[in-house]
Design an enzyme around this catalytic site. Structure first.
Site, mmCIF file in Angstrom:
data_model
loop_
_atom_site.group_PDB
_atom_site.id
_atom_site.type_symbol
_atom_site.label_atom_id
_atom_site.label_comp_id
_atom_site.label_asym_id
_atom_site.label_seq_id
_atom_site.Cartn_x
_atom_site.Cartn_y
_atom_site.Cartn_z
ATOM 1 N N HIS A 1 12.617 -4.202 -30.677
ATOM 2 C CA HIS A 1 12.549 -4.532 -32.105
ATOM 3 C C HIS A 1 12.552 -6.053 -32.231
ATOM 4 O O HIS A 1 12.978 -6.752 -31.309
ATOM 5 C CB HIS A 1 13.772 -3.979 -32.842
ATOM 6 C CG HIS A 1 13.826 -2.485 -32.910
ATOM 7 N ND1 HIS A 1 13.012 -1.751 -33.751
ATOM 8 C CD2 HIS A 1 14.591 -1.583 -32.254
ATOM 9 C CE1 HIS A 1 13.290 -0.462 -33.604
ATOM 10 N NE2 HIS A 1 14.238 -0.324 -32.691
ATOM 11 N N ALA B 1 17.713 0.568 -34.481
ATOM 12 C CA ALA B 1 18.348 1.111 -33.276
ATOM 13 C C ALA B 1 17.376 1.047 -32.111
ATOM 14 O O ALA B 1 16.203 1.401 -32.256
ATOM 15 C CB ALA B 1 18.778 2.555 -33.514
ATOM 16 N N GLY B 2 17.850 0.621 -30.954
ATOM 17 C CA GLY B 2 17.000 0.615 -29.769
ATOM 18 C C GLY B 2 17.330 -0.542 -28.854
ATOM 19 O O GLY B 2 17.705 -1.621 -29.308
ATOM 20 N N ASN C 1 6.279 7.732 -32.073
ATOM 21 C CA ASN C 1 6.858 7.341 -33.377
ATOM 22 C C ASN C 1 6.435 5.912 -33.721
ATOM 23 O O ASN C 1 7.243 5.042 -33.983
ATOM 24 C CB ASN C 1 8.391 7.476 -33.367
ATOM 25 C CG ASN C 1 9.064 6.582 -32.326
ATOM 26 O OD1 ASN C 1 8.474 6.283 -31.294
ATOM 27 N ND2 ASN C 1 10.280 6.158 -32.599
ATOM 28 N N HIS D 1 13.980 14.737 -28.837
ATOM 29 C CA HIS D 1 15.132 13.904 -29.212
ATOM 30 C C HIS D 1 16.111 14.849 -29.889
ATOM 31 O O HIS D 1 15.886 15.300 -31.014
ATOM 32 C CB HIS D 1 14.699 12.775 -30.150
ATOM 33 C CG HIS D 1 15.842 11.910 -30.606
ATOM 34 N ND1 HIS D 1 15.932 10.573 -30.316
ATOM 35 C CD2 HIS D 1 16.946 12.201 -31.336
ATOM 36 C CE1 HIS D 1 17.043 10.081 -30.845
ATOM 37 N NE2 HIS D 1 17.679 11.044 -31.475
ATOM 38 N N HIS E 1 8.835 3.119 -25.788
ATOM 39 C CA HIS E 1 8.233 2.904 -27.109
ATOM 40 C C HIS E 1 7.460 1.589 -27.043
ATOM 41 O O HIS E 1 8.068 0.519 -27.028
ATOM 42 C CB HIS E 1 9.323 2.834 -28.180
ATOM 43 C CG HIS E 1 10.120 4.103 -28.290
ATOM 44 N ND1 HIS E 1 9.794 5.102 -29.187
ATOM 45 C CD2 HIS E 1 11.204 4.551 -27.602
ATOM 46 C CE1 HIS E 1 10.664 6.110 -29.055
ATOM 47 N NE2 HIS E 1 11.528 5.800 -28.094
ATOM 48 N N LEU E 2 6.137 1.697 -26.993
ATOM 49 C CA LEU E 2 5.336 0.476 -26.815
ATOM 50 C C LEU E 2 4.851 -0.122 -28.132
ATOM 51 O O LEU E 2 4.191 -1.158 -28.128
ATOM 52 C CB LEU E 2 4.157 0.739 -25.875
ATOM 53 C CG LEU E 2 4.534 1.043 -24.415
ATOM 54 C CD1 LEU E 2 3.291 1.156 -23.548
ATOM 55 C CD2 LEU E 2 5.475 -0.002 -23.828
ATOM 56 N N ARG E 3 5.177 0.557 -29.267
ATOM 57 C CA ARG E 3 4.836 0.015 -30.604
ATOM 58 C C ARG E 3 3.327 -0.241 -30.734
ATOM 59 O O ARG E 3 2.558 0.645 -30.740
ATOM 60 C CB ARG E 3 5.645 -1.251 -30.929
ATOM 61 C CG ARG E 3 7.118 -1.171 -30.553
ATOM 62 C CD ARG E 3 7.889 -0.173 -31.365
ATOM 63 N NE ARG E 3 9.326 -0.270 -31.110
ATOM 64 C CZ ARG E 3 10.179 0.729 -31.274
ATOM 65 N NH1 ARG E 3 9.778 1.908 -31.704
ATOM 66 N NH2 ARG E 3 11.460 0.552 -31.028
ATOM 67 N N ASP F 1 13.992 4.650 -22.195
ATOM 68 C CA ASP F 1 13.924 4.667 -23.667
ATOM 69 C C ASP F 1 13.755 3.234 -24.194
ATOM 70 O O ASP F 1 14.349 2.856 -25.214
ATOM 71 C CB ASP F 1 15.156 5.342 -24.294
ATOM 72 C CG ASP F 1 14.924 5.707 -25.761
ATOM 73 O OD1 ASP F 1 13.792 5.536 -26.259
ATOM 74 O OD2 ASP F 1 15.883 6.168 -26.412
HETATM 75 O O1 DOR Z 1 17.509 3.991 -30.537
HETATM 76 C C1 DOR Z 1 16.400 4.531 -30.575
HETATM 77 N N1 DOR Z 1 15.287 3.815 -30.767
HETATM 78 N N2 DOR Z 1 16.344 5.858 -30.442
HETATM 79 C C2 DOR Z 1 15.198 6.518 -30.649
HETATM 80 O O2 DOR Z 1 15.198 7.719 -30.565
HETATM 81 C C3 DOR Z 1 13.963 5.799 -31.037
HETATM 82 C C4 DOR Z 1 13.991 4.411 -30.604
HETATM 83 C C5 DOR Z 1 12.950 3.572 -31.302
HETATM 84 O O3 DOR Z 1 11.795 4.000 -31.394
HETATM 85 O O4 DOR Z 1 13.299 2.469 -31.763
HETATM 86 ZN ZN ZN Z 2 12.982 7.061 -27.527
HETATM 87 ZN ZN ZN Z 3 14.999 9.465 -28.886
#
Ligand code: DOR
Ligand code: ZN
Ligand code: ZN
Length: 410
Positions: A281, A291-292, A92, A169, A60-62, A277
């Site tokens: 954040h 979460a992440g 996302n 997912h 996830h490179l935001r 993954d």
């Molecule tokens: O913990 C997670 N963070 N699970 C995900 O599926 C998405 C990811 C995020 O984009 O932060």
């Molecule tokens: Zn992910």
């Molecule tokens: Zn995911």
């Protein structure tokens, strides 16, 4: 005469070969057990091994409106530092990649800013017409909400109409609502549903971050050749107990009890893909429950450390982070053979170092493994014949390009 010759030990298939790789115009031109002559020769010293460029199919490179979490620049620098030469970007984002014009914006944002090669994705949720226009390298479906909150109202129909391989997912929306702690059943139920659909539609499906014993055994039992899956280093190396000690380790799917972790290792040889993954954040967002876990700069080193502990072999890393990703996602310009991009990850299996996230390139300056001593480190990354990372330093400007997954280039 080659532009560049890499000389040293390299892994080809299961064999460790002492020889040379000749690079011409950014492509592998010749792989030889003898000497080759180049304008430039890079000698990879004793104790180091040249691997094909490792690929992370889930990051996830935001960027866009979340540049405070990560940018394409910092995220791909972080990838190079960790020994990754191509990343698969997740959709996302804010705004999410749900229409072809946002997809074009994503493409433009990567161009000239990415330090690694990249594959681009499109988020499916009842928008198949747009998906067809976008021509993404892969498609993403959330069966239940994660970061960004978007999930498919009709998984089967999104999967059925996807114009290419789908990464899913798999956590069940209904169960998440009833049990926000996301127990193993939330994943297992979703995986079983995804497998049923896969049996019916017989289309490529890649199940992301499998974290449960029931999940992995269901997939292996179904044994559908067009279904692949990923496991993350955090689910391989951490458990629920770690999360109970450190709330930063909140992640979806969550860290599990030891029995699940053990089930992943028991089936290790049948795991097709390891992917980070990487989900950065800001500290504020983490405090508010985002979460992440960031993973780009530790994943390969953790696996090398595990090689040193006798838990796997070097070729397992190559299989799960290069060979299988290339084959499963149909990347035409990658692979350790003549004519393919000259991407390499050079590792030193004996080098000991300590995880210091403040020295990382990702904007997420924390790591579950902070302060941990690891044995094994990525010491050099080569992208299309250029040394782009050496001894923790990124060299040169962004040179990343989109991988060739056949989109518009047939
Ligand atoms: O913990 C997670 N963070 N699970 C995900 O599926 C998405 C990811 C995020 O984009 O932060
Ligand atoms: Zn992910
Ligand atoms: Zn995911």
């Amino acid at each position: 005469m080659y532009d560049l010759v890499l000389k040293g030990k390299f892994l080809k298939g299961r064999k460790l070969i002492d020889g040379s790789i000749g690079v011409l115009d950014g492509k592998i031109s010749r792989i030889s057990t003898g000497e080759l002559k180049g304008e430039e020769t890079v000698r990879i010293g004793r104790g180091k091994v040249i691997l094909p460029g490792l690929i992370d199919v889930h990051v996830h490179l935001r960027d866009f409106r979340q540049r405070s979490k990560e940018t394409i620049r910092t995220g791909t620098m972080s990838a190079l530092h960790g020994g990754i030469t191509a990343v698969f970007d997740m959709p996302n984002t804010d705004p999410p990649v749900l229409d072809s014009s946002t997809f074009r914006r994503r493409e433009a944002a990567f161009s000239g800013r990415a330090y690694t090669d990249y594959a681009l994705s499109f988020l499916l949720n009842g928008n198949c017409d747009e998906a067809k226009k976008a021509q993404a390298d892969f498609y993403k479906i959330f069966m239940g909400a994660s970061t960004g909150g978007i999930f498919s109202s009709d998984f089967e129909s999104d999967y059925f109409c996807a114009p290419g391989i789908v990464s899913v997912h798999a956590e069940d929306a209904g169960l998440i609502q009833k049990k926000p702690e996301r127990p193993p059943e939330a994943e297992i139920t979703a995986i079983k549903r995804a497998l049923k659909a896969a049996e019916k539609f017989r289309k490529p499906l890649n199940i992301c971050h499998v974290s449960t014993g029931g999940g992995i055994s269901s997939i292996l039992r179904a044994s559908l050749p067009w279904v692949s899956f990923e496991v993350t280093p955090h689910h391989l190396f951490l458990t629920k107990k770690d999360y109970e000690r450190n709330p930063l380790l909140k992640v979806y799917p969550p860290l599990r009890a030891e029995e699940h972790r053990r089930a992943l290792w028991e089936n290790f040889s049948r795991i097709p893909i390891i992917a980070s993954d990487h989900a950065p954040h800001t500290p504020e967002d983490k405090e508010n429950g985002a979460a992440g876990i960031p993973g780009l700069e530790t994943e390969v080193a953790l696996l090398l450390d595990a090689v040193n502990r006798g838990m796997l072999e070097l070729q397992d890393i190559v299989e799960k982070m290069h060979g299988n990703p290339v084959r499963i996602f149909g990347i035409r310009n990658k692979g350790l053979e003549a004519g393919k991009d000259a991407d390499f990850t050079v590792v030193d299996l004996k080098k000991e170092w300590m995880v210091k996230p403040e020295e990382f390139y990702t904007k997420a300056k924390w790591s579950p493994w902070e302060g941990r001593k690891l044995r094994g480190k990525v010491v050099m990354t080569v992208l299309r014949g250029n040394v782009v990372m050496e001894e923790d330093e990124i060299i040169g400007n962004p040179q990343g390009g989109r991988v060739d997954a056949g989109k518009g280039r047939a």
